[in-house]
Design an enzyme around this catalytic site. Structure first.
Site, PDB file in Angstrom:
ATOM      1  CG  ASP A  70      10.186  22.746  32.923  1.00  0.00           C
ATOM      2  OD1 ASP A  70       9.059  23.051  32.199  1.00  0.00           O
ATOM      3  OD2 ASP A  70      10.272  23.526  33.867  1.00  0.00           O
TER       4      ASP A  70
ATOM      5  CG  ASP B 152       4.725  20.351  35.041  1.00  0.00           C
ATOM      6  OD1 ASP B 152       5.322  21.030  33.925  1.00  0.00           O
ATOM      7  OD2 ASP B 152       4.542  20.956  36.073  1.00  0.00           O
TER       8      ASP B 152
ATOM      9  CE  LYS C 210      10.798   4.674  40.732  1.00  0.00           C
ATOM     10  NZ  LYS C 210      12.147   4.209  40.327  1.00  0.00           N
TER      11      LYS C 210
ATOM     12  CG  ASP D  66      14.162   5.985  38.260  1.00  0.00           C
ATOM     13  OD1 ASP D  66      13.400   5.546  37.383  1.00  0.00           O
ATOM     14  OD2 ASP D  66      14.539   5.337  39.213  1.00  0.00           O
TER      15      ASP D  66
ATOM     16  CE1 TYR E 272       1.893  18.162  38.259  1.00  0.00           C
ATOM     17  CE2 TYR E 272       1.108  20.329  38.060  1.00  0.00           C
ATOM     18  CZ  TYR E 272       2.133  19.523  38.270  1.00  0.00           C
ATOM     19  OH  TYR E 272       3.571  19.604  37.837  1.00  0.00           O
TER      20      TYR E 272
END
Ligand code: NAD
Length: 341
Positions: free
Chosen positions: A238, A234, A177, A210, A131
């Protein structure tokens, strides 16, 4: 002695005004039953003010926020065309250095969830990563986005997450990751490990992003505090929200050293604008987090208890919870429950 707080209110776009008005109704009910005065100062921000001001966060609004103790923010629509103003939420987070995005996800009474007994918090780094907003088309059809990760910001959010875990179930999971993003997520991982010795009672483990999306579905009850970089946080917040029942229930706090901004996790859901149909609980719970941040624990607890009681009784349920109640019926029920506590 009653304490007065100045609260900036940005209603936002789409369903924003409906869920924000619903929350103000509940906050006013709390104010009526507590030794607390909330002075609401309304500001302009969001997609609807771009036409008039050329920006979704006018300077006057930034100045207004600076005069307040906290901000209650409705969701805002973000234009997706290159060159358009960047997300107002992202701008507020960066301008006020609100480096920790705290998104609790827990089981609610009488709400169907994928698994029972979920009580976790996602702490998302809020100021950099994907971001950062630095993107180029380096050749026709070839785009590059910079995923900026710094030691300073990673240490800061890691410290925040450890502190939170120490107050909760003393378990911190850091998500990354690092097998692919060796430099950037290497910096993030090293920062978490550098802070860990200060919190010997907090058990830590790490999971690749993942695999995390799978674990959140398979065994969400096994997590306590999860800390991760901006985009990963983010996405998984959700996901975790839906695992506990509905995005319409999930609130988020954006916390820095000197200011806090509180908002629902969800966006402006434009297709439901003006229908009085969506669930206002996510924004009402953002109001709960705001009072808690301001140190008004008793008043905050009233909101939390009222929400839980209304859900437990099950008489008022919005469409996302399988019912047919309206946004205003839900906020009226919660406000009247607050008054009865
Ligand atoms: P969204 O969260 O607005 O909506 C996705 C779906 O979630 C909706 O269609 C709806 O089915 C459900 N939903 C969302 N809120 C709900 C509620 N209160 N009650 C019941 N169901 C609810 O996501 P989107 O469609 O990807 O984004 C719409 C706009 O919102 C975009 O412009 C996006 O940039 C913006 N957005 C803003 C913020 C923010 O202001 N912080 C956050 C996310 C998205």
């Amino acid at each position: 002695m009653s304490k007065t707080y100045n609260i900036a209110v940005l209603k936002g776009d789409g369903i924003g005004p409906e869920v924000t008005d619903a929350t103000i109704k509940v906050l006013e009910a709390v104010q009526g039953t507590s030794n607390l005065k909330l002075n609401f100062l309304y500001g302009e921000a969001g997609y609807q003010c771009i036409a008039e001001h050329g920006t979704n966060l006018p300077e006057e609004t930034i100045a207004l926020l600076k005069q307040t103790d906290a901000c209650l923010k409705g969701p805002m629509t973000t234009p997706e065309t290159p060159g358009a103003p960047v997300s107002a939420a992202v701008k507020i987070r960066k301008t006020f250095n609100l480096y920790a995005n705290v998104r609790p996800c827990r089981s609610f009474p009488n709400v169907e969830a994928l698994k029972p007994n979920i009580d976790l918090v996602v702490v998302r780094e809020n100021t950099e990563g994907m971001y950062s907003g630095v993107e180029y088309e380096v050749a026709p059809g070839v785009g590059v986005a910079l995923r900026i990760i710094t030691k300073e910001a990673s240490l800061r959010v890691a410290e925040f997450a450890f502190k939170l875990a120490a107050k909760r179930k003393k378990h911190l999971t850091y998500v990354h990751k690092g097998n692919i993003l060796r430099i950037t997520d290497g910096i993030f991982k090293d920062a978490v490990k550098a802070v860990a010795p200060k919190y010997p009672d907090v058990a830590i483990d790490d999971v690749h992003i993942d695999a995390m999306t799978m674990h959140l579905i398979k065994k969400p009850e096994s997590f306590d505090v999860i800390v991760t970089t901006n985009l990963f946080g983010d996405v998984i917040s959700d996901e975790a929200a839906q695992v506990t029942g509905s995005l319409g229930l999930a609130a988020g706090a954006n916390i820095g050293d000197a200011y806090g901004m509180f908002e629902p996790v969800h966006g402006s859901a434009p297709k439901y604008t003006g229908q009085n149909r969506v669930n206002p609980i996510a924004t009402i719970m953002a109001g709960f987090m705001m009072l808690d941040y301001l140190g008004e624990k008793k008043a905050a607890a009233k909101i939390e208890k009222a929400v839980m009681n209304v859900l437990r009784e099950g008489k008022v349920r919005t469409a996302d919870l399988g019912g047919s109640s309206t946004t205003s019926e839900m906020s009226d029920a919660i406000a009247s429950k607050v008054k009865s506590l």
